[in-house]
Enzyme design. Structure first.
Site, short mmCIF file in Angstrom:
data_model
loop_
_atom_site.label_atom_id
_atom_site.label_comp_id
_atom_site.label_asym_id
_atom_site.label_seq_id
_atom_site.Cartn_x
_atom_site.Cartn_y
_atom_site.Cartn_z
N ASP A 170 -5.77 -60.69 -22.61
CA ASP A 170 -6.24 -60.07 -21.37
C ASP A 170 -6.96 -61.14 -20.57
O ASP A 170 -7.51 -62.09 -21.13
CB ASP A 170 -7.22 -58.93 -21.66
CG ASP A 170 -8.62 -59.46 -21.96
OD1 ASP A 170 -9.47 -59.45 -21.05
OD2 ASP A 170 -8.86 -59.90 -23.10
N ASP A 230 -13.09 -53.06 -24.37
CA ASP A 230 -13.91 -54.05 -25.06
C ASP A 230 -15.27 -53.44 -25.35
O ASP A 230 -15.57 -52.33 -24.93
CB ASP A 230 -14.00 -55.35 -24.26
CG ASP A 230 -14.62 -55.17 -22.89
OD1 ASP A 230 -15.22 -54.11 -22.64
OD2 ASP A 230 -14.51 -56.09 -22.07
N GLY A 275 -15.06 -65.61 -28.31
CA GLY A 275 -15.88 -66.80 -28.13
C GLY A 275 -15.12 -68.04 -27.75
O GLY A 275 -15.63 -69.15 -27.89
#
Length: 383
Positions: free
Chosen positions: A274, A96, A224
């Site tokens: 994930d 990420d 988000g």
């Protein structure tokens, strides 16, 4: 790109309603989708050997840019042969961008158009994470799938603030893509994903997804969500977002989540997931099974000779009694975290394989109902 390096690609193999069965090719192998990616934040899936993680059926693990840039440092990992070699995982790795951790962990952070300046939560050292630096770090780590830097805000939030963060994330997406191409990511066969933002505002989600689809990303993420909003809000945002995402690219819902979240999100067209939940829950005495969650802290398990699941292929689920696992948890033994994490990751991979099989067979909806029926018998006291 060398002749034996696989270029990033995605192949859609089957659909059943909105649910999709596919295959991602990366320089380090195939990823079967829908896929759950165990979280290896600091180059380790907590309480697990990498060989165990692979044996459970994981094709890909996730590493974290924020944590690895702070310790041991991306340049050091690169000198030591890259993240795959460093953590003994020769399969696909997704990293990420580090943005979420900066927002949630870092001290004295200050965000502007250039990026985000912050102090390390470890030693107070100052850093400036820009879209370009995030991609550079991920390139040094050598991950197969990389993420653009974005701004993730908590929900609920005023629509003006959601729009501002979404528009900033789009500008950062363009800069991230430019840096990825300048670093030769395409030639190395790697992929960069754009991240859809827009909070809980449907028209902002759609605008973000459409704008990102016009950029040449290898995949697209939905970010988000799972940041405090109810599940129905998350699912409603997926229902308006996935229909405008490219059909021929993988779709990744970041940081999700519970087995039910994953099942319902696959039904709405998501391919990758994930979450720290299975590993974190294992370290806190909670087991996931096909019959629901089992809290091994509860005293009622102290005399229970049954395993977690006598039909499981995972030794942790099949070969140890609930009484023994309860004892380990209450005694604070490290083996409790090891066994319950092993069980939980096994369950998550079994869940994904069951969905892949059901989509391929055209019976996903029946399978979804059967799985939910099993959870309805969650953690019942022994008769």
């Amino acid at each position: 790109m060398t002749g034996d390096t696989q270029r990033f690609s995605f192949r859609l193999l089957a659909t059943d309603g909105m649910a999709r069965r596919g295959e991602i090719t990366t320089p380090h192998g195939l990823v079967r989708t829908p896929a759950f990616m165990p979280v290896g934040t600091q180059a380790t899936v907590k309480a697990m050997y990498t060989d165990q993680v692979r044996a459970l059926g994981a094709d890909v693990v996730l590493g974290n840019t924020y944590h690895l840039m702070l310790r041991p440092g991306a340049e050091r990992v690169a000198r030591l042969g890259g993240l795959h070699h460093f953590m003994k995982w020769p399969h696909t790795i997704l990293t990420d961008s580090g943005g979420f951790q900066v927002m949630s962990l870092a001290q004295l952070r200050k965000l502007d158009e250039t990026g985000v300046k912050f102090q390390s939560h470890i030693d107070g050292q100052r850093y400036h994470l820009t879209p370009e630096r995030s991609v550079e770090i991920q390139g040094l780590l050598g991950s197969d799938i990389q993420m653009q830097l974005d701004e993730c805000i908590g929900l609920p939030a005023p629509e003006k603030e959601v729009q501002r963060a979404m528009e900033l994330s789009l500008r950062w997406a363009e800069r991230s893509r430019a840096k990825f191409e300048a670093m030769g990511g395409v030639e190395k066969g790697q992929g960069l994903y754009g991240i859809v933002q827009g909070g809980d505002v449907p028209h902002l989600r759609i605008r973000s997804a459409e704008s990102l689809a016009a950029m040449p990303f290898e995949g697209y993420s939905v970010g988000g969500l799972a940041v405090g909003e109810p599940q129905e809000v998350m699912l409603r945002m997926l229902e308006v977002t996935t229909p405008v995402m490219p059909v021929d690219k993988p779709r990744y819902l970041m940081g999700v989540g519970t087995p039910d979240d994953i099942l319902e999100s696959v039904a709405r067209g998501i391919d990758q997931f994930d979450c720290v939940m299975p590993t974190r829950a294992g370290r806190h005495g909670l087991a996931f099974t096909r019959r629901g969650k089992i809290n091994l802290k509860n005293a009622r398990h102290a005399d229970d000779p049954r395993p977690l699941d006598e039909e499981s292929d995972c030794p942790a689920a099949r070969d140890y009694s609930r009484a023994y696992l309860h004892h380990l948890v209450k005694a604070g033994e490290g083996l409790a975290a090891m066994l319950l994490t092993w069980n939980n990751l096994a369950y998550y991979q079994q869940l994904m394989q069951g969905m892949r099989d059901a989509i391929e067979a055209g019976r996903f909806e029946d399978h979804r109902l059967i799985v939910k029926e099993g959870w309805a018998r969650s953690d019942l006291p022994p008769l």
